[in-house]
Design a protein around this motif. Structure first.
Motif, PDB file in Angstrom:
ATOM      1  N   GLY A 159      -2.647 -12.978  11.461  1.00 34.57           N
ATOM      2  CA  GLY A 159      -2.881 -13.341  12.855  1.00 34.57           C
ATOM      3  C   GLY A 159      -1.628 -13.412  13.701  1.00 34.57           C
ATOM      4  N   THR A 160      -0.631 -12.608  13.369  1.00 33.41           N
ATOM      5  CA  THR A 160       0.577 -12.610  14.174  1.00 33.41           C
ATOM      6  C   THR A 160       0.940 -11.153  14.498  1.00 33.41           C
ATOM      7  OG1 THR A 160       2.873 -13.352  14.265  1.00 33.41           O
ATOM      8  CG2 THR A 160       2.058 -12.681  12.121  1.00 33.41           C
ATOM      9  N   THR A 161       2.103 -10.955  15.104  1.00 35.95           N
ATOM     10  CA  THR A 161       2.553  -9.594  15.393  1.00 35.95           C
ATOM     11  C   THR A 161       3.964  -9.410  14.853  1.00 35.95           C
ATOM     12  OG1 THR A 161       3.531 -10.295  17.473  1.00 35.95           O
ATOM     13  CG2 THR A 161       1.257  -9.482  17.569  1.00 35.95           C
ATOM     14  N   VAL A 162       4.336  -8.162  14.656  1.00 32.71           N
ATOM     15  CA  VAL A 162       5.677  -7.868  14.166  1.00 32.71           C
ATOM     16  C   VAL A 162       6.719  -8.394  15.164  1.00 32.71           C
ATOM     17  CG1 VAL A 162       7.271  -6.010  13.571  1.00 32.71           C
ATOM     18  CG2 VAL A 162       4.881  -5.857  12.859  1.00 32.71           C
ATOM     19  N   GLU A 163       6.405  -8.250  16.485  1.00 31.70           N
ATOM     20  CA  GLU A 163       7.367  -8.659  17.514  1.00 31.70           C
ATOM     21  C   GLU A 163       7.649 -10.161  17.454  1.00 31.70           C
ATOM     22  OE1 GLU A 163       4.590  -6.715  18.163  1.00 31.70           O
ATOM     23  OE2 GLU A 163       5.869  -4.930  18.022  1.00 31.70           O
ATOM     24  N   GLU A 164       6.577 -10.951  17.240  1.00 33.51           N
ATOM     25  CA  GLU A 164       6.707 -12.398  17.314  1.00 33.51           C
ATOM     26  C   GLU A 164       7.759 -12.942  16.337  1.00 33.51           C
ATOM     27  OE1 GLU A 164       2.933 -14.345  17.396  1.00 33.51           O
ATOM     28  OE2 GLU A 164       3.843 -16.311  17.011  1.00 33.51           O
ATOM     29  N   ASN A 165       7.760 -12.423  15.108  1.00 35.83           N
ATOM     30  CA  ASN A 165       8.687 -12.967  14.108  1.00 35.83           C
ATOM     31  C   ASN A 165       9.773 -11.973  13.719  1.00 35.83           C
ATOM     32  OD1 ASN A 165       7.342 -15.469  13.886  1.00 35.83           O
ATOM     33  ND2 ASN A 165       5.769 -14.467  12.647  1.00 35.83           N
ATOM     34  N   TYR A 166       9.986 -10.983  14.587  1.00 35.54           N
ATOM     35  CA  TYR A 166      10.926  -9.917  14.232  1.00 35.54           C
ATOM     36  C   TYR A 166      12.318 -10.455  13.921  1.00 35.54           C
ATOM     37  CZ  TYR A 166      13.271  -5.411  14.238  1.00 35.54           C
ATOM     38  OH  TYR A 166      13.999  -4.303  13.868  1.00 35.54           O
ATOM     39  N   TYR A 167      12.720 -11.532  14.627  1.00 37.16           N
ATOM     40  CA  TYR A 167      14.069 -12.079  14.426  1.00 37.16           C
ATOM     41  C   TYR A 167      14.320 -12.467  12.973  1.00 37.16           C
ATOM     42  CZ  TYR A 167      12.041 -16.751  14.114  1.00 37.16           C
ATOM     43  OH  TYR A 167      11.315 -17.836  13.704  1.00 37.16           O
TER      44      TYR A 167
ATOM     45  N   TYR B 116       0.846  -1.195   0.000  1.00 37.02           N
ATOM     46  CA  TYR B 116       0.000   0.000   0.000  1.00 37.02           C
ATOM     47  C   TYR B 116       0.879   1.242   0.000  1.00 37.02           C
ATOM     48  CZ  TYR B 116      -3.668  -3.288   0.869  1.00 37.02           C
ATOM     49  OH  TYR B 116      -4.535  -4.348   0.737  1.00 37.02           O
ATOM     50  N   THR B 117       0.832   1.976  -1.123  1.00 37.12           N
ATOM     51  CA  THR B 117       1.747   3.108  -1.279  1.00 37.12           C
ATOM     52  C   THR B 117       1.392   4.264  -0.356  1.00 37.12           C
ATOM     53  OG1 THR B 117       0.380   3.865  -3.105  1.00 37.12           O
ATOM     54  CG2 THR B 117       2.349   2.606  -3.670  1.00 37.12           C
ATOM     55  N   ASP B 118       0.122   4.315   0.116  1.00 34.60           N
ATOM     56  CA  ASP B 118      -0.262   5.433   0.985  1.00 34.60           C
ATOM     57  C   ASP B 118      -0.190   5.055   2.467  1.00 34.60           C
ATOM     58  OD1 ASP B 118      -2.292   3.689   0.634  1.00 34.60           O
ATOM     59  OD2 ASP B 118      -3.857   5.180   0.294  1.00 34.60           O
ATOM     60  N   LEU B 119       0.319   3.867   2.753  1.00 32.28           N
ATOM     61  CA  LEU B 119       0.639   3.524   4.150  1.00 32.28           C
ATOM     62  C   LEU B 119       2.151   3.660   4.339  1.00 32.28           C
ATOM     63  CD1 LEU B 119      -1.480   0.313   4.941  1.00 32.28           C
ATOM     64  CD2 LEU B 119      -2.082   2.712   5.305  1.00 32.28           C
ATOM     65  N   THR B 120       2.564   3.886   5.577  1.00 31.74           N
ATOM     66  CA  THR B 120       4.000   4.005   5.848  1.00 31.74           C
ATOM     67  C   THR B 120       4.632   2.614   5.874  1.00 31.74           C
ATOM     68  OG1 THR B 120       3.761   3.797   8.223  1.00 31.74           O
ATOM     69  CG2 THR B 120       3.581   6.028   7.319  1.00 31.74           C
ATOM     70  N   ILE B 121       5.952   2.599   5.957  1.00 34.64           N
ATOM     71  CA  ILE B 121       6.700   1.346   6.081  1.00 34.64           C
ATOM     72  C   ILE B 121       6.138   0.533   7.258  1.00 34.64           C
ATOM     73  CG2 ILE B 121       8.942   0.427   6.858  1.00 34.64           C
ATOM     74  CD1 ILE B 121      10.333   2.401   5.111  1.00 34.64           C
ATOM     75  N   GLU B 122       6.049   1.184   8.398  1.00 35.70           N
ATOM     76  CA  GLU B 122       5.619   0.500   9.619  1.00 35.70           C
ATOM     77  C   GLU B 122       4.175   0.008   9.501  1.00 35.70           C
ATOM     78  OE1 GLU B 122       5.592   3.022  13.079  1.00 35.70           O
ATOM     79  OE2 GLU B 122       6.474   1.424  14.299  1.00 35.70           O
ATOM     80  N   GLU B 123       3.297   0.841   8.928  1.00 42.32           N
ATOM     81  CA  GLU B 123       1.886   0.458   8.789  1.00 42.32           C
ATOM     82  C   GLU B 123       1.721  -0.732   7.856  1.00 42.32           C
ATOM     83  OE1 GLU B 123      -0.038   4.918   9.519  1.00 42.32           O
ATOM     84  OE2 GLU B 123       0.446   4.239   7.504  1.00 42.32           O
ATOM     85  N   ASN B 124       2.477  -0.759   6.764  1.00 41.46           N
ATOM     86  CA  ASN B 124       2.409  -1.904   5.859  1.00 41.46           C
ATOM     87  C   ASN B 124       2.786  -3.186   6.591  1.00 41.46           C
ATOM     88  OD1 ASN B 124       1.811  -1.740   2.851  1.00 41.46           O
ATOM     89  ND2 ASN B 124       3.044   0.115   3.120  1.00 41.46           N
ATOM     90  N   LEU B 125       3.879  -3.126   7.326  1.00 38.90           N
ATOM     91  CA  LEU B 125       4.361  -4.313   8.023  1.00 38.90           C
ATOM     92  C   LEU B 125       3.339  -4.791   9.057  1.00 38.90           C
ATOM     93  CD1 LEU B 125       6.853  -6.123   8.009  1.00 38.90           C
ATOM     94  CD2 LEU B 125       7.770  -4.749   9.881  1.00 38.90           C
TER      95      LEU B 125
END
Lengths: 306, 256
Positions: free
Chosen positions: A103-111, A86-95
């Motif tokens: 059904g997961t979180t960025v923290e869970e698979n951040y490694y 999504y070009t109108d979302l930020t890097i963080e929002e896309n992720l």
């Protein structure tokens, strides 16, 4: 393990994929090499459940992309050839969006994405549409990985990207492979073959060879030499008329000359060229590479129509 | 046309660039570029994405003006005679501008008119070029029915139909198979043998080695310019890919 058996797919009167069979082992980095229009994207879309084959079967471990498409989509990370975030979302929002959808979180698979994401994290509040090509590529890869897929499917991730960014992208793929992810990647760049465990050479919907890059090269059956003179274009035209020539074509600084005779003397080639007025004639031993093999395997396929 | 560039002395460079600067607001896309290209040369213009190649190419082809500096192309100054430059060059971009719903022959006729060729010139030159390509019998095919490789060959043919002094090629071979890529380079060699100067950008580093000389742009500057052979020696590299990575890697990383 991924098994592709006798897969065919047509669009109206064009057969895009013709009876393709490939096995890909768990943990492999597998390359699908071929030019535009070879059928690479169509094959990848059938693997990842976005398209249904006309004939044949595909299994991703025990899943069938046609019947079990919902489950398949959980175990696959897909990066299409065209930038599709999504070009109108930020890097963080896309992720975060992609993490939530799965059904997961960025923290869970951040490694898993840490090494890649850290390079773009300083710009995490920038909209995806405003990123450079290299940064878009890193974000797309991060989003494809955030649900910890078993299989990563990448459709021409390095096309149109400069040589530096290409080299870095392949380093990222190597480190993902070390984390145990199976990867299928398509590319039109023949020199990327050497970075894969195994490759399939694809053209005109067909697989012309499928093996370790070193094995494909070993099967090149003709003697080959690098040839250079002070007029390389004239040397090319002259060598086409030489009795022992199987094929001759430009290849970087040298011409690649392929002999149809197993036994011949380099000196005869040099004399042939000198007799035609060539100066600074050099003939040197070279090893064929994947591109030589691709040319050999596909040279009788030329058609004018798409 | 050829007769308009008669004032060019054969020893005089066909492109002369002296302290070319191009700014967009605070951003300096071209930082005082100085180089020349000789007549009949195949000149490779390399650089990472965003290094400033397209900006410079647009100026050289008369589409945009320098912020400062002097640029002569085919004997004309880009500041004062951009229209004369456009008549003396051919241009092929990666998104080639052929009309998909016209035939091969109709496309050629259209571009011959754009370059003010006479009907007679067009018929002779058009037939000659298509026969060389081996597709004279196919001339009434629609362009959208052609494979990517043939579209590229046709786009190149259209770009040199009017025998320009220089042809600019912007990533002409992206995406095509290895055989077609080489056939395309043979067409480049042939044009160069006819005296047409070729100015080409590419991401395929093996193609850089087909050029007589190569320049490498990094961050808006030309950081290297020489024959591929000398560049490989200078950077102690096996091939142009290594040369390119040694030069461009630090810049690409710092810009992200």
């Amino acid at each position: 393990m991924i098994s592709i058996k006798n897969i065919s797919k047509s669009f109206e009167d064009i057969q895009a994929v013709k009876d393709v069979s490939i096995q890909i082992e768990e943990g492999e980095l597998f390359g699908l090499l071929g030019p535009d229009g070879a059928g690479k994207s169509t094959l990848l879309r059938m693997v990842n459940s976005l398209m249904i084959p006309d004939e044949g079967t595909i299994r991703l471990w025990d899943l069938d992309p046609v019947k079990d498409y919902k489950k398949v989509r959980y175990i696959i990370g897909y990066m299409p050839g065209k930038f599709s975030l999504y070009t109108d979302l930020t890097i963080e929002e896309n992720l975060e969006f992609f993490a939530t959808v799965f059904g997961t979180t960025v923290e869970e698979n951040y490694y898993l994405i840490k090494d890649i994401y850290q390079q773009i994290e300083p710009f995490k509040n920038r909209r995806a549409g405003k990123l450079s090509g290299g940064m878009k590529q890193k974000l797309a890869l991060s989003c494809a990985l955030i649900h910890k897929p078993k299989l990563l499917v990448l459709d021409e991730p390095t096309t149109g990207v400069d040589a530096v960014s290409r080299a870095e992208f392949w380093e990222m793929l190597q480190s993902l492979k070390e984390k145990g992810i199976t990867i299928i990647v398509s590319t039109p760049y023949m020199d990327e073959a050497q970075l894969c465990d195994r490759v399939a050479l694809m053209q005109g919907g067909e697989i012309h060879a499928c093996d370790k890059p070193a094995h494909i090269v070993q099967q090149f059956q003709y003697p080959i030499r690098g040839v250079k003179t002070s007029n390389i274009y004239k040397a090319l035209l002259d060598l086409r008329t030489y009795k022992s020539t199987h094929n001759v074509y430009p290849f970087g600084e040298f011409l690649h000359w392929v002999s149809k005779e197993q036994l011949f003397n380099d000196e005869e080639v040099i004399i042939f060229l000198k007799d035609r007025g060539h100066l600074n004639v050099q003939v040197r031993d070279i090893d064929p590479d994947i591109e030589d093999c691709f040319i050999e395997l596909t040279q009788f396929n030329e058609k004018i129509n798409a | 046309m050829h007769n308009q560039s008669h004032e060019i002395n054969s020893t005089e460079p066909i492109i002369k660039v002296d302290k070319l600067v191009k700014r967009f607001g605070n951003f300096e896309a071209n930082k005082s570029l100085c180089f020349h290209v000789d007549k009949g040369e195949i000149f490779g213009f390399l650089g990472a994405n965003g290094a400033g190649k397209t900006t410079a190419m647009r100026i050289l082809s008369g589409l945009s003006k320098p912020t400062s500096g002097e640029v002569w192309v085919a004997g004309f100054n880009v500041n004062t005679h951009p229209e004369s430059i456009k008549k003396n060059i051919g241009y092929m971009s990666q998104k080639f501008s052929l009309f998909e719903d016209l035939t091969i022959w109709e496309n050629m006729r259209f571009f011959s008119a754009v370059y003010s060729m006479s009907k007679k010139q067009f018929k002779e030159r058009g037939q000659e070029l298509l026969q060389e390509l081996g597709i004279w019998e196919e001339r009434n095919r629609m362009v959208h029915d052609l494979s990517l490789g043939w579209k590229q060959k046709l786009a190149f043919t259209v770009a040199i139909m009017h025998k320009p002094a220089i042809v600019f090629l912007d990533e002409p071979t992206s995406g095509v198979d290895p055989i077609t890529r080489r056939q395309f380079w043979e067409m480049i060699y042939e044009a160069s043998a006819e005296g047409i100067t070729v100015f080409v950008t590419t991401h395929y580093m093996d193609e850089a080695e087909y050029c007589n000389r190569v320049s490498i742009m990094v961050d808006g500057r030309i950081d290297a310019l020489d024959t591929p052979e000398n560049l490989k020696k200078q950077f102690n590299a096996l091939n142009m890919n290594e040369v390119f990575i040694k030069l461009a890697r630090p810049a690409v990383n710092s810009s992200q």
